[in-house]
Enzyme design. Structure first.
Site, mmCIF file in Angstrom:
data_model
loop_
_atom_site.group_PDB
_atom_site.id
_atom_site.type_symbol
_atom_site.label_atom_id
_atom_site.label_comp_id
_atom_site.label_asym_id
_atom_site.label_seq_id
_atom_site.Cartn_x
_atom_site.Cartn_y
_atom_site.Cartn_z
ATOM 1 N N GLY A 12 8.924 8.018 4.817
ATOM 2 C CA GLY A 12 7.952 8.844 4.779
ATOM 3 C C GLY A 12 8.581 9.195 2.752
ATOM 4 N N ASN A 14 6.398 7.480 0.128
ATOM 5 C CA ASN A 14 5.079 7.835 -0.061
ATOM 6 C C ASN A 14 4.199 8.954 -0.089
ATOM 7 O OD1 ASN A 14 4.533 5.177 -1.531
ATOM 8 N ND2 ASN A 14 5.090 4.386 0.050
ATOM 9 N N ARG A 95 0.487 1.077 12.478
ATOM 10 C CA ARG A 95 0.135 0.420 13.443
ATOM 11 C C ARG A 95 -1.516 -0.503 13.079
ATOM 12 N NH1 ARG A 95 1.551 0.681 18.165
ATOM 13 N NH2 ARG A 95 -0.475 1.051 18.522
ATOM 14 N N ASN A 111 -5.398 3.152 2.312
ATOM 15 C CA ASN A 111 -3.271 2.621 1.728
ATOM 16 C C ASN A 111 -3.192 2.849 1.230
ATOM 17 O OD1 ASN A 111 -1.285 1.417 3.373
ATOM 18 N ND2 ASN A 111 -2.523 -0.731 3.114
ATOM 19 N N HIS A 113 0.108 -1.041 0.019
ATOM 20 C CA HIS A 113 0.557 -2.136 0.655
ATOM 21 C C HIS A 113 1.061 -2.314 -0.100
ATOM 22 C CE1 HIS A 113 0.333 -5.688 2.956
ATOM 23 N NE2 HIS A 113 0.403 -6.474 1.823
ATOM 24 N N THR A 145 -10.048 -1.259 5.861
ATOM 25 C CA THR A 145 -11.250 -1.636 6.253
ATOM 26 C C THR A 145 -11.051 -1.934 7.674
ATOM 27 O OG1 THR A 145 -11.655 -3.252 4.895
ATOM 28 C CG2 THR A 145 -12.853 -1.797 4.254
HETATM 29 C C1 GRF Z 1 5.613 1.250 1.704
HETATM 30 O O1 GRF Z 1 6.863 -0.122 1.088
HETATM 31 C C2 GRF Z 1 4.484 0.502 1.859
HETATM 32 O O2 GRF Z 1 3.789 0.288 1.066
HETATM 33 C C3 GRF Z 1 4.782 -0.077 2.986
HETATM 34 O O3 GRF Z 1 5.566 0.684 3.662
HETATM 35 C C4 GRF Z 1 6.764 0.772 2.980
HETATM 36 C C5 GRF Z 1 6.362 2.201 3.242
HETATM 37 O O4 GRF Z 1 7.680 3.509 2.841
HETATM 38 N N1 GRF Z 1 2.847 -0.169 3.770
HETATM 39 P P1 GRF Z 1 8.384 4.790 2.623
HETATM 40 O O5 GRF Z 1 7.407 5.316 4.486
HETATM 41 O O6 GRF Z 1 6.552 5.887 2.176
HETATM 42 O O7 GRF Z 1 8.499 5.249 2.373
#
Ligand code: GRF
Length: 192
Positions: A12, A14, A95, A111, A113, A145
């Protein structure tokens, strides 16, 4: 108030970057926006404690308790819609989402990525970038999408791939940029 609901599965970081930015920049005053809830599909997600420590209500909806993807996504949408969200933010939410779920949140679902899309959709992006001899890697914020990791791009950050990089060192370099661009992209969407 524009409610933001953040979905996580893991650490978590981000999510924390978005919540911390929202608090520091006083989004409730400046944007009329607030992170209303953090929802995890994994009971053990470390990000749940992080969200609680930041004062954000959390909820767990364990996907293993559902018969199929459709049933889980329907329950997830119900939990999200309690908050009538302006924005649903996927932040390390591991998911695959059903088309019904994605359509339900059309225009409200984003999202991040860890690659420079359209390169390397899917998993193991950092190792694939290293194996491919890429000189640059990065992260992409995009609208969600029905096709996995293919929505319109909202922002990207670029980092170099350095000699001797492992997937872990490259991931850390990219993640630092994710924490910079994701809160800003969310902010831009809230202003729109
Ligand atoms: C990040 O690298 C994100 O881009 C990817 O999964 C990772 C999640 O990290 N989808 P966090 O849970 O936000 O620490």
């Amino acid at each position: 108030m524009k409610n933001i609901v953040i979905l996580i599965s893991g650490s978590g970081s981000n999510m924390a970057a978005i919540v911390e930015t929202a608090q520091r920049e006083r989004w409730s005053d400046t944007l009329g926006a607030t992170v209303a809830a953090v929802i995890s599909n994994k009971p053990v997600a470390a990000g749940l404690a992080v969200a609680n420590a930041l004062g954000v209500p959390t909820q767990v909806l364990d996907h293993t308790g559902f018969a199929n993807r459709e049933a889980f996504d329907a329950a997830l949408a119900q939990a999200i819609d309690v908050h009538t969200p302006a924005l649903v933010v996927l932040a390390g939410f591991l998911r695959i989402l059903t088309p019904a779920f994605v359509n339900h949140y059309a225009g409200r679902l984003v999202n991040i990525h860890p690659s420079l899309l359209p390169a390397f959709p899917g998993l193991n992006t950092h190792q694939r970038a290293i194996d491919g001899g890429c000189r640059f890697a990065g992260a992409t914020v995009h609208r969600v999408t029905a096709e996995l990791d293919h929505g319109p791009i909202l922002d990207q950050a670029v980092v170099p791939v350095l000699p001797g990089d492992t997937a872990a060192t490259l991931a850390a370099r990219v993640l630092a940029q994710e924490h910079r661009i994701y809160p800003q992209a969310v902010k831009t969407l809230l202003k729109a």
